[in-house]
Design an enzyme around this catalytic site. Structure first.
Site, PDB file in Angstrom:
ATOM      1  N   PHE A 130      -1.196   2.654   5.604  1.00 14.72           N
ATOM      2  CA  PHE A 130      -1.210   1.992   7.114  1.00 14.72           C
ATOM      3  C   PHE A 130      -0.447   0.913   7.295  1.00 14.72           C
ATOM      4  O   PHE A 130      -1.168   0.197   6.562  1.00 14.72           O
ATOM      5  CB  PHE A 130      -2.622   2.466   7.508  1.00 14.72           C
ATOM      6  CG  PHE A 130      -2.370   2.685   9.488  1.00 14.72           C
ATOM      7  CD1 PHE A 130      -1.841   3.532  10.495  1.00 14.72           C
ATOM      8  CD2 PHE A 130      -2.606   0.513  10.069  1.00 14.72           C
ATOM      9  CE1 PHE A 130      -1.440   2.965  11.045  1.00 14.72           C
ATOM     10  CE2 PHE A 130      -1.980   0.660  11.525  1.00 14.72           C
ATOM     11  CZ  PHE A 130      -2.029   1.851  12.379  1.00 14.72           C
ATOM     12  N   ASP A 215      -0.168  -5.851   2.410  1.00 12.00           N
ATOM     13  CA  ASP A 215      -0.394  -5.796   3.316  1.00 12.00           C
ATOM     14  C   ASP A 215      -1.824  -6.210   3.640  1.00 12.00           C
ATOM     15  O   ASP A 215      -2.905  -5.022   3.369  1.00 12.00           O
ATOM     16  CB  ASP A 215      -0.188  -4.915   3.495  1.00 12.00           C
ATOM     17  CG  ASP A 215      -0.553  -3.854   5.421  1.00 12.00           C
ATOM     18  OD1 ASP A 215      -1.713  -4.921   6.371  1.00 12.00           O
ATOM     19  OD2 ASP A 215      -0.419  -3.202   6.020  1.00 12.00           O
ATOM     20  N   LYS A 244      -6.061  -9.233  12.085  1.00 10.77           N
ATOM     21  CA  LYS A 244      -7.351  -8.912  11.893  1.00 10.77           C
ATOM     22  C   LYS A 244      -8.599  -9.875  12.739  1.00 10.77           C
ATOM     23  O   LYS A 244      -8.131 -10.108  13.699  1.00 10.77           O
ATOM     24  CB  LYS A 244      -7.609  -7.694  11.510  1.00 10.77           C
ATOM     25  CG  LYS A 244      -6.896  -5.952  12.150  1.00 10.77           C
ATOM     26  CD  LYS A 244      -7.533  -4.937  11.451  1.00 10.77           C
ATOM     27  CE  LYS A 244      -6.699  -3.569  11.573  1.00 10.77           C
ATOM     28  NZ  LYS A 244      -7.235  -3.100  12.475  1.00 10.77           N
TER      29      LYS A 244
END
Length: 396
Positions: A130, A215, A244
């Site tokens: 993702f 990532d 985040k």
């Protein structure tokens, strides 16, 4: 008219938070939830952290936004701290994780273009990954649930099995730019990359002149007990996307790169209207002030070990439901023997515990990094009680 004016792309549940206090969320009617979801690994400092709140309020009263056409003392200061704390030599600030990954993809392609090899544009990515919801980032995954209805997708990606080094190496050809990989797949089910896999990718990049692009949007920023998750493996990337936890609730992301990897990112090649604005930089500074305090990452490691131990001790009492624990630090997952999404809803609606479902029937446990032993004990108690009374669906 729809029931809500919000575009119905989320299956929103009945939890409607209006306030947060530390590791808890409070709903419209005063309902209190232990938040071990953290906005999906975003609220690293919990809710209402005084240092973060003050930094945002003070900056909002001073200067919120100016164009990137002007100098950015705020951006330069935060970027320098990130350079000092990581492998990177240069930083581009974004508003989100998906934008940070987009910048990472562009940086990798532009590197080979600058070297006179524009044909080297393909990034090898991995199953169940993702990377975000933009057209570029959904093109970087082979999950139909992300891609269906959005074709044609962008070319320039190859897909291998996660943790299958030989399979990944077999995809290398004259068009390969590098690898794009999460050290720990979050949405994919808290799947942890093996040491051999990560070290093998780095070795292949060195041998073939490729770039290792990580990532670290979910796994980075202290979540695993290291500032960035790749530090567990003793490998250094060329480019990494973070977000985040970087703003602990304020929209912020960053693409980190070595000077060499970013050689193609010159004036006019990329940009952002809001990225790196003074308000975001103030939030980022406050978060770093806390995370880089001596002992903070040791605390994350210690709490992660205690939480994992508690979860592992709980499993034999409910082995009809739970299978195993996976992850690192405070990025943990419990693999279930039945539907994890249904169990997440059960914990939320009946026991006041917020977690997040993931692939492979995994329940993600992503608490604020500032939890203490009392929060861990409360989580284990709520999970145990939820498991004790839980009745799996007949088709589980």
């Amino acid at each position: 008219m729809p029931i809500t004016p919000l575009m119905p792309v989320y299956p929103r549940c009945g939890v409607r938070p209006v306030r947060g206090e530390g590791c808890y969320l409070i709903g419209e009617q005063g309902e209190r939830y232990l938040d071990f979801a953290s906005g999906i690994a975003v609220n690293a400092l919990g809710h209402g952290h005084p240092k973060l709140v003050k930094a945002i309020a003070d900056q909002a009263a001073t200067l919120m936004h100016v164009s990137n056409l002007y100098g950015s003392p705020q951006g330069e200061a935060l970027a320098q701290r990130l350079v000092d704390a990581t492998f990177a030599d240069t930083v581009f600030f974004t508003n989100s994780g998906a934008e940070a990954v987009e910048c990472a993809i562009k940086t990798a392609r532009r590197y080979h273009y600058a070297n006179g090899n524009p044909q080297r544009h393909t990034l090898i990515t991995f199953d169940t990954a993702f990377h975000g919801r933009t057209l570029g980032t959904i093109s970087a995954t082979n999950q139909p649930k992300m891609r269906d209805g959005f074709e044609p997708l962008l070319p320039g990606f190859g897909y291998a099995q996660f943790n299958d080094l030989e399979g990944a190496l077999a995809l290398i050809d004259d068009n390969t730019a590098g690898f794009l990989v999460e050290p720990i797949q979050g949405e994919g089910g808290i799947r942890v990359a093996s040491d051999d896999f990560m070290k093998g990718l780095r070795k292949a990049c060195d041998e073939h002149g490729l770039l290792l692009v990580l990532d670290e949007v979910q796994a980075g920023y202290g979540r695993t007990g290291k500032f960035l998750a790749h530090e567990h493996y003793g490998v250094t990337p060329d480019i990494a996307a973070v977000a985040k936890g970087i703003g602990a609730g304020f929209p912020l992301g960053a693409c980190l790169a070595t000077e060499e990897a970013a050689k193609g990112m010159v004036i006019g090649t990329h940009g952002s209207t809001y990225g790196g604005n003074p308000l975001a930089m103030a939030a980022g500074e406050a978060v770093l002030d806390v995370i880089l305090e001596p002992g903070f990452l040791d605390h994350v490691t210690s709490m992660g070990e205690r939480l994992r131990s508690g979860l592992e001790q709980m499993i034999p009492n409910h082995d009809q439901l739970f299978d195993s624990v996976r992850g690192k630090g405070l990025m943990l997952g419990i693999k279930l023997k039945s539907d994890s999404r249904r169990f997440v809803a059960h914990c939320r609606d009946n026991h006041g515990l917020l977690t997040v479902a993931a692939g492979e029937n995994v329940v993600r446990i992503l608490p604020p990094l500032v939890i203490d032993e009392s929060h861990i004990a409360e989580c284990i108690e709520k999970l145990s009680e939820a498991a004790r009374v839980y009745v799996p669906a007949s088709d589980d």
